[in-house]
Design a protein around this motif. Structure first.
Motif, PDB file in Angstrom:
ATOM      1  N   SER A 153      14.168  -2.590  78.248  1.00 26.68           N
ATOM      2  CA  SER A 153      13.221  -1.895  77.274  1.00 26.68           C
ATOM      3  C   SER A 153      12.196  -3.084  77.053  1.00 26.68           C
ATOM      4  O   SER A 153      12.430  -4.232  77.485  1.00 26.68           O
ATOM      5  CB  SER A 153      13.877  -1.727  76.029  1.00 26.68           C
ATOM      6  N   THR A 154      11.098  -2.815  76.372  1.00 27.36           N
ATOM      7  CA  THR A 154       9.928  -3.819  76.024  1.00 27.36           C
ATOM      8  C   THR A 154       9.992  -3.815  74.619  1.00 27.36           C
ATOM      9  O   THR A 154      10.609  -3.017  73.750  1.00 27.36           O
ATOM     10  CB  THR A 154       8.579  -3.131  76.688  1.00 27.36           C
ATOM     11  N   GLU A 155       9.220  -4.902  74.137  1.00 25.97           N
ATOM     12  CA  GLU A 155       9.066  -4.951  72.812  1.00 25.97           C
ATOM     13  C   GLU A 155       8.551  -4.018  71.962  1.00 25.97           C
ATOM     14  O   GLU A 155       9.044  -3.469  70.878  1.00 25.97           O
ATOM     15  CB  GLU A 155       8.279  -6.451  72.480  1.00 25.97           C
ATOM     16  N   THR A 156       7.554  -3.241  72.523  1.00 21.32           N
ATOM     17  CA  THR A 156       6.802  -2.127  71.593  1.00 21.32           C
ATOM     18  C   THR A 156       7.624  -0.813  71.825  1.00 21.32           C
ATOM     19  O   THR A 156       7.939   0.029  70.626  1.00 21.32           O
ATOM     20  CB  THR A 156       5.461  -1.878  72.228  1.00 21.32           C
ATOM     21  N   GLN A 157       8.432  -0.892  72.734  1.00 23.03           N
ATOM     22  CA  GLN A 157       9.345   0.268  72.763  1.00 23.03           C
ATOM     23  C   GLN A 157      10.429   0.127  71.737  1.00 23.03           C
ATOM     24  O   GLN A 157      11.001   1.307  71.405  1.00 23.03           O
ATOM     25  CB  GLN A 157      10.068   0.490  74.208  1.00 23.03           C
ATOM     26  N   MET A 158      11.151  -0.885  71.885  1.00 19.94           N
ATOM     27  CA  MET A 158      12.110  -1.139  70.456  1.00 19.94           C
ATOM     28  C   MET A 158      11.462  -0.830  69.426  1.00 19.94           C
ATOM     29  O   MET A 158      12.043  -0.090  68.430  1.00 19.94           O
ATOM     30  CB  MET A 158      12.674  -2.461  70.695  1.00 19.94           C
ATOM     31  N   THR A 159      10.188  -1.444  69.216  1.00 17.82           N
ATOM     32  CA  THR A 159       9.363  -1.284  67.773  1.00 17.82           C
ATOM     33  C   THR A 159       9.158  -0.014  67.633  1.00 17.82           C
ATOM     34  O   THR A 159       9.335   0.592  66.220  1.00 17.82           O
ATOM     35  CB  THR A 159       8.351  -2.052  67.770  1.00 17.82           C
ATOM     36  N   THR A 160       8.834   0.866  68.366  1.00 22.66           N
ATOM     37  CA  THR A 160       8.544   2.509  68.203  1.00 22.66           C
ATOM     38  C   THR A 160       9.973   3.013  67.815  1.00 22.66           C
ATOM     39  O   THR A 160      10.018   3.767  66.553  1.00 22.66           O
ATOM     40  CB  THR A 160       8.104   3.066  69.624  1.00 22.66           C
ATOM     41  N   ARG A 161      10.923   2.905  68.351  1.00 24.48           N
ATOM     42  CA  ARG A 161      12.192   3.351  68.076  1.00 24.48           C
ATOM     43  C   ARG A 161      12.594   2.744  66.463  1.00 24.48           C
ATOM     44  O   ARG A 161      13.049   3.679  65.814  1.00 24.48           O
ATOM     45  CB  ARG A 161      13.524   2.891  68.822  1.00 24.48           C
ATOM     46  N   LEU A 216      15.981  -6.768  60.429  1.00 22.92           N
ATOM     47  CA  LEU A 216      15.995  -8.053  61.475  1.00 22.92           C
ATOM     48  C   LEU A 216      15.708  -7.512  62.860  1.00 22.92           C
ATOM     49  O   LEU A 216      16.152  -6.533  63.112  1.00 22.92           O
ATOM     50  CB  LEU A 216      17.205  -8.901  61.565  1.00 22.92           C
ATOM     51  N   ALA A 217      14.448  -8.021  63.210  1.00 25.92           N
ATOM     52  CA  ALA A 217      14.174  -7.615  64.810  1.00 25.92           C
ATOM     53  C   ALA A 217      13.809  -8.981  65.479  1.00 25.92           C
ATOM     54  O   ALA A 217      13.813 -10.113  64.898  1.00 25.92           O
ATOM     55  CB  ALA A 217      13.214  -6.685  64.967  1.00 25.92           C
ATOM     56  N   HIS A 218      13.759  -8.810  66.757  1.00 25.96           N
ATOM     57  CA  HIS A 218      13.237 -10.129  67.541  1.00 25.96           C
ATOM     58  C   HIS A 218      12.126 -10.024  68.521  1.00 25.96           C
ATOM     59  O   HIS A 218      11.906  -8.825  68.975  1.00 25.96           O
ATOM     60  CB  HIS A 218      14.561 -10.557  68.273  1.00 25.96           C
ATOM     61  N   PHE A 219      11.438 -11.203  68.575  1.00 24.52           N
ATOM     62  CA  PHE A 219      10.267 -11.108  69.529  1.00 24.52           C
ATOM     63  C   PHE A 219      11.139 -11.618  71.051  1.00 24.52           C
ATOM     64  O   PHE A 219      11.252 -12.548  71.503  1.00 24.52           O
ATOM     65  CB  PHE A 219       9.388 -12.140  69.368  1.00 24.52           C
ATOM     66  N   ARG A 220      11.607 -10.444  71.705  1.00 21.86           N
ATOM     67  CA  ARG A 220      12.268 -10.509  73.018  1.00 21.86           C
ATOM     68  C   ARG A 220      11.700  -9.529  74.012  1.00 21.86           C
ATOM     69  O   ARG A 220      11.363  -8.596  73.645  1.00 21.86           O
ATOM     70  CB  ARG A 220      13.492 -10.689  72.723  1.00 21.86           C
ATOM     71  N   GLY A 221      11.919  -9.786  75.410  1.00 17.13           N
ATOM     72  CA  GLY A 221      11.325  -8.761  76.446  1.00 17.13           C
ATOM     73  C   GLY A 221      12.545  -8.125  77.270  1.00 17.13           C
ATOM     74  O   GLY A 221      13.603  -8.052  76.752  1.00 17.13           O
ATOM     75  N   LYS A 222      11.904  -7.716  78.324  1.00 15.15           N
ATOM     76  CA  LYS A 222      12.869  -6.675  79.037  1.00 15.15           C
ATOM     77  C   LYS A 222      14.212  -7.492  79.494  1.00 15.15           C
ATOM     78  O   LYS A 222      15.362  -6.788  79.686  1.00 15.15           O
ATOM     79  CB  LYS A 222      12.163  -6.324  80.304  1.00 15.15           C
ATOM     80  N   ALA A 223      13.987  -8.808  79.831  1.00 20.73           N
ATOM     81  CA  ALA A 223      15.370  -9.427  80.327  1.00 20.73           C
ATOM     82  C   ALA A 223      16.575  -9.389  79.088  1.00 20.73           C
ATOM     83  O   ALA A 223      17.621  -9.105  79.450  1.00 20.73           O
ATOM     84  CB  ALA A 223      15.318 -10.925  80.531  1.00 20.73           C
ATOM     85  N   VAL A 281      11.466  -0.552  52.794  1.00 19.79           N
ATOM     86  CA  VAL A 281      12.232  -1.761  53.707  1.00 19.79           C
ATOM     87  C   VAL A 281      10.949  -2.592  54.312  1.00 19.79           C
ATOM     88  O   VAL A 281       9.848  -2.193  54.257  1.00 19.79           O
ATOM     89  CB  VAL A 281      12.920  -0.864  54.794  1.00 19.79           C
ATOM     90  N   PHE A 282      11.635  -3.600  54.757  1.00 16.71           N
ATOM     91  CA  PHE A 282      10.687  -4.656  55.297  1.00 16.71           C
ATOM     92  C   PHE A 282      11.005  -5.218  56.537  1.00 16.71           C
ATOM     93  O   PHE A 282      12.190  -5.265  57.010  1.00 16.71           O
ATOM     94  CB  PHE A 282      10.962  -5.871  54.279  1.00 16.71           C
ATOM     95  N   LEU A 283       9.873  -5.109  57.300  1.00 16.96           N
ATOM     96  CA  LEU A 283      10.045  -5.795  58.803  1.00 16.96           C
ATOM     97  C   LEU A 283      10.131  -7.260  58.809  1.00 16.96           C
ATOM     98  O   LEU A 283       9.126  -7.891  58.382  1.00 16.96           O
ATOM     99  CB  LEU A 283       8.955  -5.042  59.559  1.00 16.96           C
ATOM    100  N   THR A 284      10.914  -7.916  59.558  1.00 19.90           N
ATOM    101  CA  THR A 284      11.022  -9.336  59.850  1.00 19.90           C
ATOM    102  C   THR A 284      11.509  -9.170  61.599  1.00 19.90           C
ATOM    103  O   THR A 284      12.182  -8.680  62.021  1.00 19.90           O
ATOM    104  CB  THR A 284      12.060 -10.067  59.172  1.00 19.90           C
ATOM    105  N   PHE A 285      10.710 -10.371  62.282  1.00 20.86           N
ATOM    106  CA  PHE A 285      10.948 -10.469  63.628  1.00 20.86           C
ATOM    107  C   PHE A 285      11.320 -12.044  63.599  1.00 20.86           C
ATOM    108  O   PHE A 285      10.667 -12.975  63.107  1.00 20.86           O
ATOM    109  CB  PHE A 285       9.853 -10.217  64.421  1.00 20.86           C
ATOM    110  N   ASP A 286      12.285 -12.548  64.429  1.00 21.30           N
ATOM    111  CA  ASP A 286      12.763 -13.855  64.579  1.00 21.30           C
ATOM    112  C   ASP A 286      12.364 -14.383  66.106  1.00 21.30           C
ATOM    113  O   ASP A 286      12.092 -13.663  67.170  1.00 21.30           O
ATOM    114  CB  ASP A 286      14.096 -13.704  64.407  1.00 21.30           C
ATOM    115  N   ASP A 287      12.329 -15.794  66.005  1.00 25.46           N
ATOM    116  CA  ASP A 287      12.458 -16.636  67.064  1.00 25.46           C
ATOM    117  C   ASP A 287      11.192 -16.789  67.806  1.00 25.46           C
ATOM    118  O   ASP A 287      10.404 -17.987  67.489  1.00 25.46           O
ATOM    119  CB  ASP A 287      13.451 -16.047  68.257  1.00 25.46           C
ATOM    120  N   GLY A 288      10.606 -16.056  68.573  1.00 26.39           N
ATOM    121  CA  GLY A 288       9.197 -16.157  69.283  1.00 26.39           C
ATOM    122  C   GLY A 288       9.247 -16.479  70.786  1.00 26.39           C
ATOM    123  O   GLY A 288       8.073 -16.684  71.247  1.00 26.39           O
ATOM    124  N   ALA A 289      10.211 -16.091  71.472  1.00 22.07           N
ATOM    125  CA  ALA A 289      10.157 -16.411  72.762  1.00 22.07           C
ATOM    126  C   ALA A 289       9.195 -15.204  73.865  1.00 22.07           C
ATOM    127  O   ALA A 289       8.477 -15.635  74.422  1.00 22.07           O
ATOM    128  CB  ALA A 289      11.376 -16.164  73.463  1.00 22.07           C
TER     129      ALA A 289
END
Length: 295
Positions: A268-276, A256-263, A113-121
């Motif tokens: 949750s945080t970006e790294t917590q989501m990525t770990t899951r 698909l994933a995104h560069f987004r934070g707790k709000a 599988v392949f990892l992609t992250f969008d946006d960049g906020a």
């Protein structure tokens, strides 16, 4: 399958956003608000670019000990797919149009599988550590209106030796299907120009916001130097995957994933989501490939 296993090190901290399979958000596009937040964060201190590196994600990596992957919440080392000897059959495209792909035709029996992250906020320095320590080959699709407040952050991610890449996700994140051909071309070519000026390269891959495109999009993308429009079959929510088909990963899935934070991630945080996300990939017995090695 010939997969290289890598042991990795780091410290846990950041996550991901609940996404819809039809785009970068559910009902309301948060890009404008996130752009304001990103600009404010950048004014408080932008990350400086890291040194350039050219290591391939399939190259051997020195073992860091059993503690490494566990620090990022994993129970076993990640598995990575080596670069294939030749790329799979390229998706067909009509003359003057970019091709469209949402799943890679990997060889039979290869669970990749392949990892992609969008946006960049979100520009979390802990995610930079995580991606570098885990050697994650991430295909980034950046929107100028939110990412440009600190392009250096994504340059560090690109240059950490994992083989990550920077690609086009328009200037301002509109629904392209609502725009004229000229307006679409301005959004796509405009971001091509920005990325070339900042990073020295015009990306061959493009992702339309929300996954929405039409015939004009494919024509405009081609005229802007895009060879492939990369969609997805699986999106990472805050805790689990959402699937376009069935209830499990399939070989060749683009995630698909995104560069987004707790709000946006309900605490949750970006790294917590990525770990899951990585845990779910491991649970289903998949290796991680580098998208650009296959398209």
């Amino acid at each position: 399958m010939r997969y290289a296993r890598r042991l990795v090190a780091g410290t846990l901290a950041a996550g991901a956003l609940a996404l819809s399979l039809t785009g970068c958000g559910n009902s309301v596009d948060p890009i404008e608000r996130l752009g304001r937040e990103a600009t404010q964060k950048a004014s408080e201190g932008a990350a400086s670019p890291g040194p350039s590196a050219s290591a391939s994600p399939s190259a051997p990596v020195a073992a860091a000990g059993d503690e490494a992957y566990r620090k990022w919440g994993l129970t076993a080392p990640l598995t990575f797919a080596p670069k294939p000897d030749r790329k799979p059959h390229a998706p067909s495209a009509a003359p003057g149009k970019a091709a469209v792909v949402d799943r890679i035709p990997v060889p039979a029996g290869e669970k990749v599988v392949f990892l992609t992250f969008d946006d960049g906020a979100e520009k979390d320095p802990e995610f930079l550590k995580m991606a570098a320590d885990l050697k994650l080959p991430i295909s980034m699709f950046l929107t100028d209106s939110v990412a440009s407040s600190d392009y250096g952050h994504f340059e560090q991610l690109r240059d950490n030796g994992s083989g990550s890449t920077i690609n086009n996700h328009t200037l301002t994140h509109p629904n392209l299907r609502t725009l004229s051909f000229a307006a679409q071309k301005k959004e796509i070519c405009g971001q091509q120009d920005r990325l070339e000026q900042r990073f020295g390269h015009r990306p061959p891959l493009f992702r339309p916001p929300f996954g929405n495109y039409n015939d004009d999009t494919l024509k405009a993308a081609s005229e802007c130097g895009i060879s492939t429009v990369a969609l997805w079959k699986v999106s990472m929510q805050i805790n689990n995957f959402q699937y376009a088909e069935g209830s499990a990963l399939k070989p060749g899935d683009i995630i698909l994933a995104h560069f987004r934070g707790k709000a946006e991630l309900k605490g949750s945080t970006e790294t917590q989501m990525t770990t899951r996300m990585l845990q779910r990939i491991q649970e289903q017995g998949y290796a991680i490939g580098r998208l650009e090695d296959y398209v």
